[in-house]
Design a protein around this motif. Structure first.
Motif, PDB file in Angstrom:
ATOM      1  N   GLU A   1       0.866  -1.179   0.000  1.00 40.66           N
ATOM      2  CA  GLU A   1       0.000   0.000   0.000  1.00 40.66           C
ATOM      3  C   GLU A   1       0.903   1.229   0.000  1.00 40.66           C
ATOM      4  OE1 GLU A   1      -2.324  -0.651   3.506  1.00 40.66           O
ATOM      5  OE2 GLU A   1      -3.830  -1.819   2.425  1.00 40.66           O
ATOM      6  N   PHE A   2       1.069   1.822  -1.166  1.00 38.03           N
ATOM      7  CA  PHE A   2       2.038   2.891  -1.346  1.00 38.03           C
ATOM      8  C   PHE A   2       1.515   4.204  -0.779  1.00 38.03           C
ATOM      9  CE2 PHE A   2       2.829  -0.154  -4.768  1.00 38.03           C
ATOM     10  CZ  PHE A   2       4.172  -0.409  -4.557  1.00 38.03           C
ATOM     11  N   VAL A   3       2.441   5.020  -0.315  1.00 40.56           N
ATOM     12  CA  VAL A   3       2.142   6.378   0.143  1.00 40.56           C
ATOM     13  C   VAL A   3       2.574   7.333  -0.965  1.00 40.56           C
ATOM     14  CG1 VAL A   3       2.596   8.139   1.886  1.00 40.56           C
ATOM     15  CG2 VAL A   3       2.464   5.730   2.556  1.00 40.56           C
ATOM     16  N   GLN A   4       1.599   7.992  -1.578  1.00 43.54           N
ATOM     17  CA  GLN A   4       1.871   8.912  -2.683  1.00 43.54           C
ATOM     18  C   GLN A   4       2.105  10.303  -2.090  1.00 43.54           C
ATOM     19  OE1 GLN A   4       1.956   7.538  -5.637  1.00 43.54           O
ATOM     20  NE2 GLN A   4       0.609   5.758  -5.582  1.00 43.54           N
ATOM     21  N   LEU A   5       3.306  10.812  -2.245  1.00 42.44           N
ATOM     22  CA  LEU A   5       3.675  12.087  -1.622  1.00 42.44           C
ATOM     23  C   LEU A   5       3.707  13.190  -2.676  1.00 42.44           C
ATOM     24  CD1 LEU A   5       6.417  10.690   0.725  1.00 42.44           C
ATOM     25  CD2 LEU A   5       4.136  11.428   1.344  1.00 42.44           C
ATOM     26  N   ALA A   6       2.899  14.213  -2.448  1.00 40.07           N
ATOM     27  CA  ALA A   6       2.765  15.316  -3.399  1.00 40.07           C
ATOM     28  C   ALA A   6       2.698  16.627  -2.628  1.00 40.07           C
ATOM     29  CB  ALA A   6       1.506  15.136  -4.252  1.00 40.07           C
ATOM     30  N   ALA A   7       2.865  17.723  -3.352  1.00 45.60           N
ATOM     31  CA  ALA A   7       2.721  19.064  -2.788  1.00 45.60           C
ATOM     32  C   ALA A   7       1.346  19.611  -3.147  1.00 45.60           C
ATOM     33  CB  ALA A   7       3.818  19.997  -3.313  1.00 45.60           C
ATOM     34  N   SER A   8       0.764  20.365  -2.237  1.00 42.58           N
ATOM     35  CA  SER A   8      -0.553  20.949  -2.508  1.00 42.58           C
ATOM     36  C   SER A   8      -0.478  22.118  -3.479  1.00 42.58           C
ATOM     37  CB  SER A   8      -1.198  21.403  -1.200  1.00 42.58           C
ATOM     38  OG  SER A   8      -0.415  22.425  -0.598  1.00 42.58           O
ATOM     39  N   GLN A   9       0.742  22.624  -3.710  1.00 42.02           N
ATOM     40  CA  GLN A   9       0.935  23.741  -4.626  1.00 42.02           C
ATOM     41  C   GLN A   9       1.698  23.245  -5.859  1.00 42.02           C
ATOM     42  OE1 GLN A   9      -0.416  26.755  -3.497  1.00 42.02           O
ATOM     43  NE2 GLN A   9      -1.071  25.465  -1.805  1.00 42.02           N
ATOM     44  N   SER A  10       1.456  23.849  -6.997  1.00 40.96           N
ATOM     45  CA  SER A  10       2.183  23.501  -8.213  1.00 40.96           C
ATOM     46  C   SER A  10       3.501  24.270  -8.267  1.00 40.96           C
ATOM     47  CB  SER A  10       1.334  23.815  -9.450  1.00 40.96           C
ATOM     48  OG  SER A  10       1.033  25.207  -9.496  1.00 40.96           O
ATOM     49  N   GLY A  11       4.400  23.829  -9.136  1.00 44.40           N
ATOM     50  CA  GLY A  11       5.683  24.515  -9.274  1.00 44.40           C
ATOM     51  C   GLY A  11       6.711  23.648  -9.970  1.00 44.40           C
ATOM     52  N   ARG A  12       7.825  24.265 -10.300  1.00 45.91           N
ATOM     53  CA  ARG A  12       8.932  23.531 -10.931  1.00 45.91           C
ATOM     54  C   ARG A  12       9.691  22.767  -9.849  1.00 45.91           C
ATOM     55  NH1 ARG A  12      14.014  24.965 -11.200  1.00 45.91           N
ATOM     56  NH2 ARG A  12      13.487  27.090 -10.547  1.00 45.91           N
ATOM     57  N   LEU A  13      10.042  21.520 -10.158  1.00 50.16           N
ATOM     58  CA  LEU A  13      10.792  20.701  -9.210  1.00 50.16           C
ATOM     59  C   LEU A  13      12.214  21.239  -9.134  1.00 50.16           C
ATOM     60  CD1 LEU A  13      10.869  18.323  -7.302  1.00 50.16           C
ATOM     61  CD2 LEU A  13      11.413  16.833  -9.239  1.00 50.16           C
ATOM     62  N   ASP A  14      12.517  21.884  -8.014  1.00 47.47           N
ATOM     63  CA  ASP A  14      13.809  22.522  -7.841  1.00 47.47           C
ATOM     64  C   ASP A  14      14.865  21.524  -7.379  1.00 47.47           C
ATOM     65  OD1 ASP A  14      15.610  24.583  -7.861  1.00 47.47           O
ATOM     66  OD2 ASP A  14      15.070  25.345  -5.881  1.00 47.47           O
ATOM     67  N   ARG A  15      14.529  20.701  -6.395  1.00 46.29           N
ATOM     68  CA  ARG A  15      15.477  19.720  -5.874  1.00 46.29           C
ATOM     69  C   ARG A  15      14.754  18.428  -5.534  1.00 46.29           C
ATOM     70  NH1 ARG A  15      18.187  21.991  -0.807  1.00 46.29           N
ATOM     71  NH2 ARG A  15      16.283  23.251  -0.716  1.00 46.29           N
ATOM     72  N   LEU A  16      15.351  17.314  -5.905  1.00 45.50           N
ATOM     73  CA  LEU A  16      14.874  15.982  -5.542  1.00 45.50           C
ATOM     74  C   LEU A  16      15.979  15.328  -4.728  1.00 45.50           C
ATOM     75  CD1 LEU A  16      12.704  13.764  -5.814  1.00 45.50           C
ATOM     76  CD2 LEU A  16      13.914  12.993  -7.875  1.00 45.50           C
ATOM     77  N   MET A  17      15.714  15.136  -3.429  1.00 46.04           N
ATOM     78  CA  MET A  17      16.777  14.694  -2.519  1.00 46.04           C
ATOM     79  C   MET A  17      16.822  13.194  -2.274  1.00 46.04           C
ATOM     80  SD  MET A  17      15.722  17.966  -1.722  1.00 46.04           S
ATOM     81  CE  MET A  17      15.005  18.338  -0.147  1.00 46.04           C
ATOM     82  N   VAL A  18      15.991  12.406  -2.966  1.00 48.47           N
ATOM     83  CA  VAL A  18      15.973  10.962  -2.739  1.00 48.47           C
ATOM     84  C   VAL A  18      16.093  10.240  -4.080  1.00 48.47           C
ATOM     85  CG1 VAL A  18      14.598  11.169  -0.643  1.00 48.47           C
ATOM     86  CG2 VAL A  18      13.450  10.922  -2.836  1.00 48.47           C
ATOM     87  N   ARG A  19      16.332   8.955  -4.010  1.00 49.30           N
ATOM     88  CA  ARG A  19      16.422   8.106  -5.204  1.00 49.30           C
ATOM     89  C   ARG A  19      15.686   6.799  -4.941  1.00 49.30           C
ATOM     90  NH1 ARG A  19      21.176   7.690  -2.453  1.00 49.30           N
ATOM     91  NH2 ARG A  19      21.852   5.554  -1.938  1.00 49.30           N
TER      92      ARG A  19
END
Length: 311
Positions: free
Chosen positions: A29-47
């Protein structure tokens, strides 16, 4: 997956009692993690494949507009607070000093007018000044006395804070500005997302620089507590399974049997799912069972992995 099934069929063919062994698979049962606001993805700190602790930083969206809105809201709150303080404290000491000096000057003028009026009144009785001159002196004295009274009232008012209605209205403006700042802070905080639970990064959906719509998942996490076993039992064996019952699991690659606990027994029958049917059982009705493995062993299981369940 064929070996455990063949083993079960061989046991049945030997004429002995049918063991309570069933085929199943691992589901997450996956946890889908999102932001409530839109925007350009500035940094992705995980892999993908990374194991995270709770509250670990996941990703950050561009927040230039949100920071500017936060600064604007802060300035508006500062201005509203300053205006409220100004209304509550009355005029500045320097302004009060100016009114006090004007009052002293008016009092000196009033004393001068009083002396002149007294002289003109004495000379009027002696016949040395006219009635018109005396009336003029009296009018000047009354004007100077009125000016003294006026400045005394101004000095009293200058020491008072603003009217109650003005203070209440300005206090409401302060609260409105504070609420706007809280909203701006919240929107800015929504641009940075952290892991709500510890778990495995199962997948990342976007790459840095891509536009992320509001509410669109960027990271899919799989906490150990969200890994479960799903298997199916025929109706005659349904009575042997109850919620809270402990099961033994085995799978390819498992170093030793694992333990799981039943947490759900479906009340509805269904046909044997295609992923586990055989020619002998494809027409039978079965009931779905779900069980959760012990948290310490859940990380060794993977969604879609076939398992053998034994009561």
């Amino acid at each position: 997956m064929r070996a455990p099934l063949c083993f079960t069929l061989l046991l049945a063919a030997c004429g002995g009692p049918t063991p309570d062994v069933f085929q199943g698979y691992v589901e997450g049962e996956f946890v889908q993690l999102a932001a409530s606001q839109s925007g350009r993805l500035d940094r992705l700190m995980v892999r993908r494949g990374q194991v995270l602790t709770r509250d670990a930083a996941l990703f950050v969206l561009d927040a230039v507009d949100e920071r500017a809105a936060q600064q604007q809201a802060q300035r508006q709150l500062d201005a509203a607070t300053a205006q409220l303080a100004d209304l509550q404290t009355g005029k500045r000491p320097q302004e009060i000093d100016v009114i006090r000096a004007q009052l002293e000057q008016a009092m000196a003028q009033a004393r001068k007018s009083s002396l002149q009026l007294a002289r003109d009144e004495a000379q009027l009785r002696s016949g040395f000044v006219s009635q018109a001159r005396f009336d003029e002196s009296r009018a000047q004295f009354e004007a100077d006395a009125a000016r003294v009274l006026e400045l005394q009232r101004q000095l009293d008012v200058a020491r008072l804070p603003g009217r109650d209605a003005q203070i209440k209205a300005q206090a409401a403006q302060v609260e409105a500005a504070r609420a706007a700042l809280a909203q701006a802070d919240w929107r800015l905080a929504q641009k940075s997302v952290r892991a709500p639970v510890a778990g495995l990064v199962f997948d990342t959906i976007y790459r840095e620089g891509e536009w992320v719509p509001a509410g669109s998942p960027v990271v899919r996490m799989l906490p150990p507590g969200n890994i479960k076993i799903r298997f199916f039992v025929p109706e005659p064996r349904l009575g042997a399974i109850r919620v809270g019952q402990r099961l033994r699991l085995s799978c390819d690659g498992c170093a030793k049997p694992l333990v799981a606990t039943v947490n759900y027994v479906s009340p509805h029958a269904e046909y044997t799912p295609p992923i586990i049917f055989s020619n002998e059982t494809r027409a039978k009705l079965v009931f779905m069972i779900e069980a959760y493995p012990e948290p310490a062993n859940a990380a060794a299981l993977h969604p879609g992995q076939p398992v053998t369940v034994a009561l």
